[in-house]
Design a protein around this motif. Structure first.
Motif, PDB file in Angstrom:
ATOM      1  N   GLU A 101      -9.669   8.167  12.080  1.00 15.37           N
ATOM      2  CA  GLU A 101      -8.215   8.109  12.241  1.00 15.37           C
ATOM      3  C   GLU A 101      -7.670   6.773  11.737  1.00 15.37           C
ATOM      4  OE1 GLU A 101      -4.546   9.634  13.045  1.00 15.37           O
ATOM      5  OE2 GLU A 101      -6.427  10.705  13.294  1.00 15.37           O
ATOM      6  N   ASP A 102      -8.364   5.680  12.036  1.00 19.45           N
ATOM      7  CA  ASP A 102      -7.953   4.368  11.540  1.00 19.45           C
ATOM      8  C   ASP A 102      -7.991   4.340  10.014  1.00 19.45           C
ATOM      9  OD1 ASP A 102      -7.604   3.484  14.135  1.00 19.45           O
ATOM     10  OD2 ASP A 102      -9.498   2.363  14.198  1.00 19.45           O
ATOM     11  N   LEU A 103      -9.012   4.952   9.441  1.00 17.32           N
ATOM     12  CA  LEU A 103      -9.132   5.029   7.989  1.00 17.32           C
ATOM     13  C   LEU A 103      -7.955   5.804   7.400  1.00 17.32           C
ATOM     14  CD1 LEU A 103     -10.947   4.489   5.474  1.00 17.32           C
ATOM     15  CD2 LEU A 103     -12.003   6.699   5.945  1.00 17.32           C
ATOM     16  N   LEU A 104      -7.593   6.908   8.035  1.00 23.30           N
ATOM     17  CA  LEU A 104      -6.455   7.714   7.579  1.00 23.30           C
ATOM     18  C   LEU A 104      -5.163   6.911   7.639  1.00 23.30           C
ATOM     19  CD1 LEU A 104      -5.077  10.397   6.775  1.00 23.30           C
ATOM     20  CD2 LEU A 104      -5.020  10.965   9.202  1.00 23.30           C
ATOM     21  N   GLU A 114       0.984  14.525  -5.659  1.00 22.77           N
ATOM     22  CA  GLU A 114      -0.132  13.866  -6.344  1.00 22.77           C
ATOM     23  C   GLU A 114      -0.795  12.835  -5.428  1.00 22.77           C
ATOM     24  OE1 GLU A 114      -0.633  10.853 -10.062  1.00 22.77           O
ATOM     25  OE2 GLU A 114       0.619  12.620 -10.413  1.00 22.77           O
ATOM     26  N   MET A 115       0.029  12.074  -4.700  1.00 21.86           N
ATOM     27  CA  MET A 115      -0.505  11.078  -3.771  1.00 21.86           C
ATOM     28  C   MET A 115      -1.296  11.750  -2.660  1.00 21.86           C
ATOM     29  SD  MET A 115       2.701   8.426  -3.564  1.00 21.86           S
ATOM     30  CE  MET A 115       2.095   7.635  -2.103  1.00 21.86           C
ATOM     31  N   GLN A 116      -0.803  12.878  -2.165  1.00 22.50           N
ATOM     32  CA  GLN A 116      -1.490  13.593  -1.104  1.00 22.50           C
ATOM     33  C   GLN A 116      -2.854  14.076  -1.586  1.00 22.50           C
ATOM     34  OE1 GLN A 116       0.299  17.263   0.203  1.00 22.50           O
ATOM     35  NE2 GLN A 116      -0.772  17.215   2.144  1.00 22.50           N
ATOM     36  N   LEU A 118       9.009  14.508  -5.317  1.00 24.06           N
ATOM     37  CA  LEU A 118       8.158  15.509  -4.686  1.00 24.06           C
ATOM     38  C   LEU A 118       6.843  15.664  -5.445  1.00 24.06           C
ATOM     39  CD1 LEU A 118      10.766  18.242  -3.672  1.00 24.06           C
ATOM     40  CD2 LEU A 118       9.533  16.664  -2.162  1.00 24.06           C
ATOM     41  N   GLY A 119       6.911  15.621  -6.756  1.00 27.11           N
ATOM     42  CA  GLY A 119       5.706  15.698  -7.574  1.00 27.11           C
ATOM     43  C   GLY A 119       4.788  14.510  -7.329  1.00 27.11           C
ATOM     44  N   GLN A 120       5.384  13.325  -7.222  1.00 29.55           N
ATOM     45  CA  GLN A 120       4.595  12.127  -6.936  1.00 29.55           C
ATOM     46  C   GLN A 120       3.969  12.205  -5.553  1.00 29.55           C
ATOM     47  OE1 GLN A 120       7.422   8.964  -7.472  1.00 29.55           O
ATOM     48  NE2 GLN A 120       7.033   8.803  -9.676  1.00 29.55           N
ATOM     49  N   ALA A 121       4.716  12.716  -4.591  1.00 34.19           N
ATOM     50  CA  ALA A 121       4.199  12.834  -3.226  1.00 34.19           C
ATOM     51  C   ALA A 121       3.014  13.795  -3.182  1.00 34.19           C
ATOM     52  CB  ALA A 121       5.296  13.304  -2.284  1.00 34.19           C
ATOM     53  N   LEU A 128       1.745   4.781   0.939  1.00 35.44           N
ATOM     54  CA  LEU A 128       3.192   4.932   1.142  1.00 35.44           C
ATOM     55  C   LEU A 128       3.929   3.606   1.090  1.00 35.44           C
ATOM     56  CD1 LEU A 128       3.149   7.571   4.016  1.00 35.44           C
ATOM     57  CD2 LEU A 128       3.542   7.965   1.584  1.00 35.44           C
ATOM     58  N   GLY A 129       3.178   2.517   1.116  1.00 35.85           N
ATOM     59  CA  GLY A 129       3.804   1.197   1.133  1.00 35.85           C
ATOM     60  C   GLY A 129       4.711   0.940  -0.054  1.00 35.85           C
ATOM     61  N   GLY A 130       4.378   1.462  -1.207  1.00 31.59           N
ATOM     62  CA  GLY A 130       5.164   1.220  -2.403  1.00 31.59           C
ATOM     63  C   GLY A 130       6.386   2.108  -2.549  1.00 31.59           C
TER      64      GLY A 130
END
Length: 108
Positions: free
Chosen positions: A87-90, A15-17, A10-13, A98-100
């Motif tokens: 939107e494409d950029l997002l 930070e990624m956000q 959750l902490g990593q998520a 999220l790929g990793g």
């Protein structure tokens, strides 16, 4: 599942956000319509940064409602295209970040 592992995830998520939000606010997309008569710049968060209307497009208006409607359509088209590009950029940013995480297919 280990509760400490969930907290870590959750902490990593979070930070990624935060990283993604910062990246999106700094990324700029641009779209134009009418051969460049109207140009819209917005950031990846879909915040409009600038709208440019070619003076020739305004000077060519005769004052008729048809001319005004055409300019309005050009403005709407430029906004819509800029929104699609944002939107494409997002989407590409989300996939990259999220790929990793090895999430199940179809989750994002």
């Amino acid at each position: 599942m280990n509760p400490f592992k969930i907290q870590e995830m959750l902490g990593q998520a979070k930070e990624m956000q935060e990283q993604m939000q910062q990246k999106l606010s700094q990324s700029i997309v641009e779209a134009s319509s009418g051969g460049g008569a109207v140009t819209v710049k917005m950031n990846g968060k879909k915040e409009v940064l600038k709208v440019t209307i070619d003076p020739a497009a305004v000077a060519g208006l005769s004052g008729s409602s048809t001319d005004l409607e055409m300019l309005e359509d050009l403005i709407a088209a430029a906004f819509n295209e800029a929104g699609r590009r944002a939107e494409d950029l997002l989407k590409s940013s989300m996939q990259g970040m999220l790929g990793g995480l090895n999430l199940p297919p179809g989750l994002f």
